[in-house]
Design a protein around this motif. Structure first.
Motif: not given
Lengths: 510, 164
Positions: A444, A447, A450-451, A453-455, A457-459, A461, A464, B42-43, B45, B124, B126
């Motif tokens: 957990x 996970x 990871x989530x 980090x993805x959040x 990166x998405x934000x 982006x 940008x 879960x991000x 995206x 989403x 990059x």
């Protein structure tokens, strides 16, 4: 001469268990001859697996580097005997996760010719601590107490802390295991010299060798070695025989009266713990130039014809080891790598003996464990827990998958000693449940990270893209302004220019 | 005895009034709630919920009372957590062919890639590196397995591989 029992910290709970060690300690250590085949896993240590530096068909010598350390926490692997590399492939191993792992297979030539040492052996006192640590790094030495953490990295991390004691752990509290006991009886001098090397590497001048009181021969041998070597920095501490006093944090608590904090390491209370086997391995590497290519292993249990301690090359298969000690008895049912409390059952004896293998235990039938029944809240488990956890509460929360509660009740600190399982009158497999809950928590956490980090990166982006869009709009606006500023005449000129371009193009086509 | 009953009742009444006032008049800060809900998603995206990412979906859940069962990568567990956080009922996941995708990552067949940058624009998070007319590659560690890069690829050179 014997060491007095005095001035010790206390350990909560724990269990006095039948030792079952007399069968295997009756004989001196027997050397197993070099087998025809050696199987050396690339991951015999905690951390990143080593990467092979030899190729199939290559001839290797005893002690030659065949796989080098990879990453921050890792240890190299050396050829345990001379021969030819015949395969680098998946092979069954004993591990907590997964059944197979990549291994280097050597077909031995029986000559056991040693490799030429890359540098001459110099007395360790003449080497500065920094280079001594670097040297230990290349010996493939890992903690032989069971955790197989690379020794050099442990030492290097410890030098950054303020240390008081080096503790050499000769406490072997789990039933059946006796490899450290016989090692102390027969190789006491090497242990003491190994401790001296470690003291020099760490620039410490205080070392405690912790031994349980039920090992008088070992204490004698160590005391004799100490008298002979005249080293007043090293002291033997005799501690009571109780399971699990040999676990790293518990040894520290017993000999120094200091408790290792939650989530901390013994270095947080100024201690560094090394197993007696590790001390011998350090001695063999620094003084004799022999990397960690063999170890003492206990072969015992009622499924073994003649229980004993053997000195085996790392990579010898369990089948070869068992053959050497006279094979299985008719009652043999279960093969366990490690002790009865912390070991792991394996399904085949093709698995190799690795750096971590302290015991090969072959037992008859499964002990008569009653069927699991509901918890009656008797609290026996809390009485025996050596780290003062509340196993029954943890059990509820593990069942309910309540991560926050598990965290606040300190599941992370559970050392999985198995005491609570043994005393539970309802036969609840508590330790197994805790292991699973811990694995779930780790998963957990991974996970979530990871989530997260993805959040991010998405934000970033999104930000940008918005910025780019804004910039583009700005540019367009400016261009439009420019054109308007230039006036209708300029627009006319541009149109004419493009028209003449079109005409010339059509002329060309014709 | 009556004194005790009256006292306790009075305290309960006062507490009840206070709590109901608090829950009606002091609504939670919406931005905070969106961030919390976003934290439970879960991000990946992947936009399978119909919104262009996890945060927009979180905003829709909070502001537009969107259903909480639109997230296939999150599955049952995410629905359970969202329901608990928002005080809604646990409902089954809206029918979808997708399961947990976050276990796989996209891989570019580099022999086929023509360097069109279409997939790079679609990613989403990059996680795709590449320039026009140059071979592209995917940062496996950052890939969420959302599969959004598969459709735009004109030569179908991207495939999903198990992350392990």
């Amino acid at each position: 001469m014997s060491a007095p029992t005095f001035d010790l910290g206390t350990l909560h709970g724990g269990l006095r268990m039948p030792a079952c060690k007399d069968e295997s300690t009756a004989r001196v250590i027997q050397h197993i001859p070099i087998p025809t085949q050696l199987v050396l896993p690339l991951a015999q240590h905690a951390g990143e697996p080593a990467h092979p530096v030899v190729s199939i068909g290559e001839r290797v010598l005893r002690g030659q580097l065949i796989a080098d350390a990879d990453g921050m926490i890792s240890a190299p692997v050396h050829a345990s005997s001379s021969g030819k590399i015949v395969a680098i492939e998946q092979w069954p191993v004993s591990r907590r996760l997964g059944e197979n792992a990549p291994c280097i297979v050597i077909e031995c030539d029986g000559l056991d010719s040693p490799v030429q040492l890359s540098e001459p052996i110099v007395p360790f006192e003449k080497v500065d601590p920094e280079s001594l640590l670097q040297k230990i790094l290349h010996g493939g030495i890992v903690g032989l107490g069971g955790a197989v953490f690379p020794t050099a990295q442990k030492l290097m991390a410890a030098t950054a802390e303020s240390l008081e004691h080096l503790i050499i752990n000769g406490v072997e509290c789990e039933p059946y295991i006796s490899c450290d006991d016989v090692l102390m009886r027969e190789h006491a001098a090497e242990i003491v010299i190994g401790a001296q090397i470690l003291l020099h590497a760490l620039q410490l001048d205080h070392c405690l060798i912790a031994v349980e009181s039920d090992k008088p021969e070992a204490i004698h041998a160590l005391a004799d070695a100490l008298t002979e070597l005249q080293d007043s920095r090293i002291v033997i501490k005799q501690i009571p025989t109780i399971y699990p006093s040999g676990a790293e944090d518990q040894v520290v608590q017993l000999v120094t009266k200091k408790e290792v904090p939650t989530g901390g390491l013994p270095t947080d209370v100024g201690c560094l713990v090394q197993n007696v086997g590790t001390a011998v391995a350090v001695h063999n590497w620094i003084n004799d130039g022999e990397p960690l290519i063999s170890r003492v292993t206990t072969v015992t249990g009622d499924g073994i014809a003649a229980p004993m301690n053997v000195m085996a090359r790392i990579g010898t298969t369990i089948a070869d080891v068992v053959n050497f000690v006279g094979g299985y008895t008719d009652r043999a049912k279960r093969l366990i790598i490690g002790g009865p409390m912390t070991g792991k059952a394996v399904s085949t004896d093709r698995v190799p003996l690795v750096k971590a293998t302290n015991t090969i235990l072959v037992l008859s039938e499964t002990p008569a464990v009653g069927t699991e029944q509901p918890c009656i809240r008797c609290g026996e488990c809390a009485q025996v827990c050596p780290i003062l956890l509340l196993p029954q509460q943890l059990y509820w929360y593990a069942c309910a998958d309540d991560e926050a509660k598990l965290r606040s009740y300190g599941l992370i600190d559970c050392i999985e000693c198995g005491c609570c399982d043994l005393v539970c009158p309802s036969h609840i497999p508590l330790t197994a449940d805790f292991r699973m809950a811990k694995a779930r928590m780790r998963e957990l956490a991974d996970e979530t990270a990871r989530a997260e980090r993805a959040r991010k990166r998405f934000e970033s982006r999104t930000v940008r893209l918005e910025r780019e869009q804004l910039q583009r709009a700005q540019e367009l606006l400016e261009q439009r302004k420019k054109v308007q500023k230039a006036g209708p005449q300029a627009i006319q000129e541009i149109l004419e220019r493009s028209k003449s371009k079109d005409n010339s193009a059509s002329e060309k086509d014709e | 005895m009556w004194i005790a009953v009256v006292t306790i009742t009075a305290i309960a009444l006062a507490a009840g009034l206070l709590l109901s006032f608090a829950s009606r008049r002091l609504p939670p800060n919406d931005d905070d709630l969106v961030a919390t809900v976003n934290g439970l998603l879960p991000q990946t995206q992947c936009a399978q919920c119909g919104y262009p990412g996890c945060r927009p979906y979180a905003a829709a859940i909070v502001h537009e009372s969107e259903e909480i069962n639109l997230c296939p990568p999150g599955g049952k567990e995410t629905i359970r957590r969202l329901a608990k956080c928002l005080g809604r009922d646990v409902i089954p996941l809206k029918a979808s062919t997708q399961t947990r995708m976050s276990d796989s990552v996209a891989v570019i067949n580099e022999a086929l890639c023509i360097g069109c940058t279409h997939c790079r624009a679609a990613c989403p998070v990059d996680a795709i590196v590449g320039a026009h007319q140059f071979m592209h590659t995917i940062l496996a560690a950052e890939c969420t397995g959302c599969e959004l890069c598969l459709a735009p690829c004109p030569v179908d050179c991207i495939s999903m591989k198990s992350a392990a």
